[in-house]
Design an enzyme around this catalytic site. Structure first.
Site, PDB file in Angstrom:
ATOM      1  N   GLY A 214      38.784  -2.909  69.095  1.00  0.00           N
ATOM      2  CA  GLY A 214      39.181  -3.727  68.433  1.00  0.00           C
ATOM      3  C   GLY A 214      38.542  -4.941  68.231  1.00  0.00           C
ATOM      4  O   GLY A 214      37.350  -4.709  68.672  1.00  0.00           O
ATOM      5  N   ASN A 215      38.956  -5.971  67.385  1.00  0.00           N
ATOM      6  CA  ASN A 215      38.112  -7.387  67.353  1.00  0.00           C
ATOM      7  C   ASN A 215      39.084  -8.450  67.479  1.00  0.00           C
ATOM      8  O   ASN A 215      40.314  -8.127  67.830  1.00  0.00           O
ATOM      9  CB  ASN A 215      37.677  -7.323  65.970  1.00  0.00           C
TER      10      ASN A 215
END
Ligand code: C5P
Length: 417
Positions: A214-215
């Site tokens: 993810g980020n």
């Protein structure tokens, strides 16, 4: 899918309700209640004088936020700038002669006058005072100054006043105050009839049922843009990876991965006048997501990545006539020139109309912060710098840029009053 009309103008609007110290302060409770009933987010601010007539607790119990009474002793270090910047409208009811005089003279001696001076939102003042004061040249001149500056004034009515007196100076009725507020906000619904598609948040690409790549995107900026578009009357479809609330009246689609986001965007893009891809979509994903949890005991896994679909590039490659495409560029550029260069490359590569670029390595900028600093770069060669400010204010600047480029231009509504 309801498209908001003027009557909906207060829904979701952030209203600062200023109350200054006159006997009519008790009527502000009814104004507060009616604003809440109309769906507004109400932040009450009471002057010291107002607290002599009515308890802050009464407003705290009814409004969206606890009542604020002081510049200095509350939990926020600079409450007036936050209130002023975030407001869609400031209503002062009742507005005393002192309050009007301080505001006209630019003297920010308390939280309410500081907020009035710190805001760029429309302001509605509803004076209430004895007839002698209402007719005093200082009050008449102060109101003339405020009117000249674009402040909306709802004149008092004639009727019974405090102390058994009668005459002009009685606060306008709560119904009339809320109607005036609705009319002011209604005149701001410049995007009525515009259909907007907005994406927000960071995608999560599964490695196995419990892990993902993810980020750090929080979705705050995308949601703020969706809120602002809705506030100006657009019909919003918001595709988000977060569990944040969407704007009132919006259609919210919750997704997780880039593929899910792509499907949702493609399902809605044909009937959108503007598409804002604010989401931080993963560029890579695991080629294979394990069906069961990868076990530590099985050793360090080899994870093979593959590219995700570039949703924005796909939209740019298959343009819909008259549709405006807005992309984001989250860079670690290091300088304004490098950021501008990256934004211009993205504009050309993805065939979009606007790119909102930010340097996410700069302090207070981008992912998860409440603030942002961006350059809005147009395919027409334009660039607009938005210095570090709240994400709400950045959203305002982005929606201004969108509004200026919509084709045909959105209809401009006229004031009701
Ligand atoms: O190329 P880059 O990822 O920096 O581009 C960012 C812009 O492209 C953002 O508007 C983002 O929403 C969009 N994007 C996309 N699909 C991807 C990656 C990015 O739509 N797979």
């Amino acid at each position: 899918m309801d498209i908001p009309d003027r009557c909906e103008a207060l829904r979701g609007a952030r209203v600062v309700l200023g109350v200054s110290g006159g006997i009519a302060a008790y009527k502000a409770v009814e104004v507060c209640r009616r604003l809440m009933d109309a769906g507004a987010h109400v932040s009450p601010v009471l002057t010291r004088g107002a607290t002599r007539f009515i308890a802050p607790l009464t407003f705290s119990a009814l409004a969206s936020e606890p009542a604020r009474t002081t510049l200095y002793d509350g939990p926020e270090p600079i409450p007036h700038t936050r209130l002023g910047q975030d407001a869609d409208l400031v209503v002062v009811a009742p507005a005393t002669a002192r309050l009007l005089g301080s505001y006209a003279a630019g003297i920010s001696s308390d939280l309410l006058t500081a907020t009035l001076i710190a805001t760029r939102a429309p302001v509605l003042v509803c004076p209430a005072m004895h007839t002698e004061m209402w007719e005093h040249p200082s009050v008449v001149e102060n109101l003339a100054v405020l009117r000249r500056r674009g402040v909306h004034v709802l004149d008092p009515e004639a009727g019974r006043l405090a102390g058994g007196d009668a005459g002009k100076g009685r606060l306008a009725s709560p119904a009339a105050i809320v109607e005036a507020a609705t009319a002011i906000l209604g005149s701001k619904l410049s995007l009525l009839g515009v259909r907007a598609l907005v994406t927000a948040g960071g995608t999560r690409e599964p490695l196995d049922p419990v892990r993902f790549i993810g980020n750090r995107s929080s979705g705050k900026q995308g949601h703020a843009i969706a809120d602002e578009l809705a506030r100006r009357g657009a019909h919003v479809v918001l595709i988000t990876t977060t569990d944040r609330q969407g704007p009132p009246g919006a259609e919210v689609v919750r997704v997780g991965t880039a593929s899910e986001m792509e499907r949702a965007v493609l399902a809605h893009r044909d009937c959108s006048d503007v598409v804002v891809m604010a989401a931080a979509v993963a560029d890579f994903r695991p080629k294979v997501a394990a069906a069961t949890k990868i076990k530590k005991g099985d050793g360090v896994p080899d994870i093979v990545l593959e590219a995700t679909p570039d949703i924005l590039a796909a939209l740019g490659a298959t343009p819909v006539a008259g549709q405006l495409l807005v992309g984001f560029a989250a860079e670690t550029a290091g300088s304004r020139e490098a950021l501008l260069g990256a934004a211009r490359s993205k504009l050309a590569a993805k065939h979009v109309d606007l790119v909102v670029a930010n340097d996410v390595a700069a302090p207070g900028v981008g992912f998860s912060h409440d603030t942002n600093e961006v350059i809005i770069v147009g395919a027409d060669g334009s660039s607009t710098d938005v210095p570090l400010t709240s994400k709400t204010a950045v959203a305002g600047a982005v929606v201004d840029a969108i509004t200026a480029r919509l084709s045909p231009p959105p209809h401009t509504s006229k004031e009701l009053t």
